[in-house]
Design an enzyme around this catalytic site. Structure first.
Site, mmCIF file in Angstrom:
data_model
loop_
_atom_site.group_PDB
_atom_site.id
_atom_site.type_symbol
_atom_site.label_atom_id
_atom_site.label_comp_id
_atom_site.label_asym_id
_atom_site.label_seq_id
_atom_site.Cartn_x
_atom_site.Cartn_y
_atom_site.Cartn_z
ATOM 1 C CG HIS A 1 69.054 4.431 118.588
ATOM 2 N ND1 HIS A 1 69.993 5.276 118.041
ATOM 3 C CD2 HIS A 1 68.762 4.953 119.812
ATOM 4 C CE1 HIS A 1 70.238 6.262 118.879
ATOM 5 N NE2 HIS A 1 69.500 6.088 119.959
ATOM 6 C CG ASP B 1 67.092 15.201 116.112
ATOM 7 O OD1 ASP B 1 66.452 15.334 117.163
ATOM 8 O OD2 ASP B 1 68.183 14.603 116.047
ATOM 9 N NE ARG C 1 65.252 18.255 123.568
ATOM 10 C CZ ARG C 1 65.434 16.956 123.332
ATOM 11 N NH1 ARG C 1 65.631 16.531 122.100
ATOM 12 N NH2 ARG C 1 65.422 16.086 124.320
ATOM 13 C CB SER D 1 65.711 13.511 119.485
ATOM 14 O OG SER D 1 67.057 13.603 119.082
ATOM 15 C CE LYS E 1 69.150 11.386 116.012
ATOM 16 N NZ LYS E 1 70.052 11.837 117.083
#
Lengths: 435, 435
Positions: free
Chosen positions: B82, B161, B168, B183, B187
């Site tokens: 990621h 999320d 947010r 967050s 995932k």
């Protein structure tokens, strides 16, 4: 302008401009700014605070969100009082007639009791026939003819505050001094009085637990009022024990009547004279505190204040016989003493517990739609510092039945502490905050 | 349990229990806890933080709010990567084939570009025929047959999320390190890989502007992954200038192809080898960093990685001729150089501005529903530290028409600073965070 940017500005310690605060409150009132944005903003305010200018802007924006009463015809004489709420606080019922009899018209929009605190409207409704749901014109007529009126909200005052307060209640954002100050003052400013005295309660039975918190709140509210062009003072008074002796709707009306007839508890009278003298000074009617106080003592001694109370009851449809002969007021089926387990001195009376127990007896409510029982409550027979003998009643429980009385007795036995050594009575008036 | 009490607990600096965090996330997903409560809670977290246990509980609760991919059949080999998002970041297109060719299956659910950052899905869609909307079984088949798959979300991963992030975004509560970490990791955990490497970008073109912030985020995510039973490492890499030379969808695919053929820019290859070697280590395939890195260099040198990329394109319906002959990829009508106004050294290239300008050319989007132009973008001809002569092109603008190119040129001229003195190229890899 975007709400999220204003939230971020406050979150990062910035100061919002007047236009930015107006944008938030107008948008929130109109529904274009969402609850989830206002609650995040309120939490940011809780952490980062607001200065006096921001707080005043918030107050004025909320006051401007609905109707605003115009008491301009009464000029500088129109007065109002607000208490932050305590246990046994029947001040309005005594202070109103004192002021009206002294020539200061007082128009109060009051609320109902919730949780451990009673509400003036509930107390008044224990007088048979008494109407608290006046129309606008009835409200102004009563003010004109009697110089005193207490009713529910006849106008849609500060709806933005109502909406924001409900939101703060469920989002953990109640305990912010600037937000509390703005909430109180927005309604007071919209109600139109020129001179306002604030009774800020301090102690275990009050919302403000410490003197520092209470003083900060008082200073905030005085600043807001002053910046908004009104005359404001605040009295800090103790709520470590209940005010006066009676807690419960009809019981408190009886105590108010006794006080207006010169036979009430000292602390209640003293607080009313202190608050009232501040208002007399703020209206400019007298120059010195002692003259202001003397003016009120005079209308009390001559019976003019008592007569004013009777007029007030009559004007709003109440049965004057019930205040002339208070035994006609609702009375509880069971009156049960709580005997002292030992001889000694009363060391403390937990006001919060007394309030909650009275509420449990039926004098108060958990939800605003619940009914209250006007007759029930608690009458203290001793205050902090008083000497009591063994088995002498510490208090009397007025209950619907003996099961309720027994439950209350068990709870109240834990709420009163006794000492074998003499105890000094707590100071009633802790401070006065003027501009 | 009441949401307001949990908000107050966090507001007052408390630590929420696992059960309390589960209550919040389950209630929020089910709709029994309101947006206005979650936003107030998020703001309280922003101010008071969360410890590693709370953050892991939040991550696991959000991961458990929807489907969770079971890649258990792949055992410890299943890897994922990621990136926190930057400009010119086509790492997935190079790293994926490197890992798959080295025997580490990689299944990535990617996103689209928004604002100044591009999205892997948009880049892939510039290859004619390439499908990114795979069904669950197509996704798993591709993973099985090729060892590499990149697609949109085929499963409803971490819907809590998604809901919380959207909230947010409009309540000023994005910038909380624990909330960002939870967050991202929710995932990643739901996507099922056993070993995860995180590319945390640092600098003006990244979400994390400082090394301290980035390191804190990296440590948080590594702790969460470890507490959740996964193998996780994080690489901190600079985003002071774009990664590689190309910014724009087809342009980045060309650069990825060149890199897989051994002719790409050094920084892109170095980052891919660094990230990849960490993953090889995490899966336990090699013991030392140099052996892990050598494994990847080998599959690059032998052409196995490039062949893996071709297989990947073919498997997902893409036209292999377009990657074999990249001139078949979409090309912009106008290619315009930006000449250097003076001779000297490139001092800085504002990555954020380059990303925003590429987006304005049509390579990115402001709203997630906007289309993108696959052909347009920017190709740098010099990186920070490079020497340039007067009028030598600093970069090439690929635009739909010359008006758009001129507007981009004006903006980019401000985004590049030159120096007459030699400039040191910035360090690419700033730190590596392991458990």
């Amino acid at each position: 302008m975007r709400a999220v940017d204003l939230i971020i500005k406050k979150r990062d310690g910035g100061t919002l401009s007047t236009a930015e605060i107006d944008f938030l409150i107008q948008g929130y009132t109109a529904g274009t700014i969402a609850d989830y944005q206002m609650s995040a903003w309120a939490m940011a305010v809780l952490f980062n605070g607001m200065d006096d200018r921001e707080t005043t802007d918030l107050t004025l924006a909320m006051a401007a969100s609905g109707e605003q009463l115009d008491l301009g015809a009464l000029g500088a004489r129109a007065v109002d009082k607000h208490s932050t709420g305590g246990v046994g606080d029947k001040t309005s019922l005594v202070l109103g007639p004192l002021l009206a009899a002294a020539g200061l018209p007082i128009a109060k929009m009051s609320g109902r009791g919730l949780g451990f605190t009673g509400g003036t409207l509930d107390k008044l409704e224990s007088i048979p026939g008494m109407r608290i749901d006046l129309s606008r014109s009835e409200f102004l007529t009563a003010l004109d003819q009697v110089g005193m009126v207490i009713a529910g909200q006849t106008a849609d005052l500060a709806p933005a505050d109502k909406k924001l307060y409900a939101l703060r209640d469920v989002t953990g954002t109640v305990e912010s001094i600037p937000l509390i100050a703005a909430s109180i003052m927005s309604k007071k400013l919209a109600a139109g009085a020129h001179a306002i005295v604030l009774d800020v309660k301090v102690g275990s039975g009050a919302f403000m637990k410490t003197l520092d918190q209470a003083r900060e709140l008082a200073q905030r509210m005085v600043s807001i009022g002053t910046l908004a062009g009104r005359e404001v003072a605040a009295v800090l008074s103790t709520m470590e024990q209940p005010l006066g002796r009676a807690v419960g709707n009809a019981l408190e009306v009886r105590e108010a009547i006794a006080t207006l007839q010169g036979q009430g508890p000292d602390d209640l009278l003293e607080l009313c004279l202190t608050l009232g003298a501040q208002l007399v000074l703020l209206t400019g009617k007298d120059r010195g505190l002692s003259a202001a106080r003397r003016r009120l003592e005079t209308v009390l001694a001559t019976g003019q204040a008592w007569q004013k109370f009777r007029q007030f009851v009559q004007q709003q449809g109440g049965d004057v016989r019930a205040v002339d002969e208070p035994d006609r007021l609702p009375q509880a089926a069971v009156v049960q003493p709580l005997p002292s387990p030992q001889a000694g001195y009363v060391q403390s009376i937990n006001a919060l517990e007394v309030g909650l127990t009275a509420s449990e007896l039926g004098a108060g409510r958990e939800r605003i739609t619940d009914p209250v029982d006007p007759a029930v409550g608690i009458v203290l027979n001793a205050a902090v510092g008083d000497k009591v003998g063994q088995d002498e009643p510490l208090l009397y429980i007025h209950a619907h039945d003996s099961a309720a009385a027994d439950a209350a007795a068990a709870r109240l036995a834990q709420a009163i502490a006794l000492s074998s050594e003499p105890v000094t009575a707590p100071k009633l008036i802790l401070d006065i905050v003027q501009k």
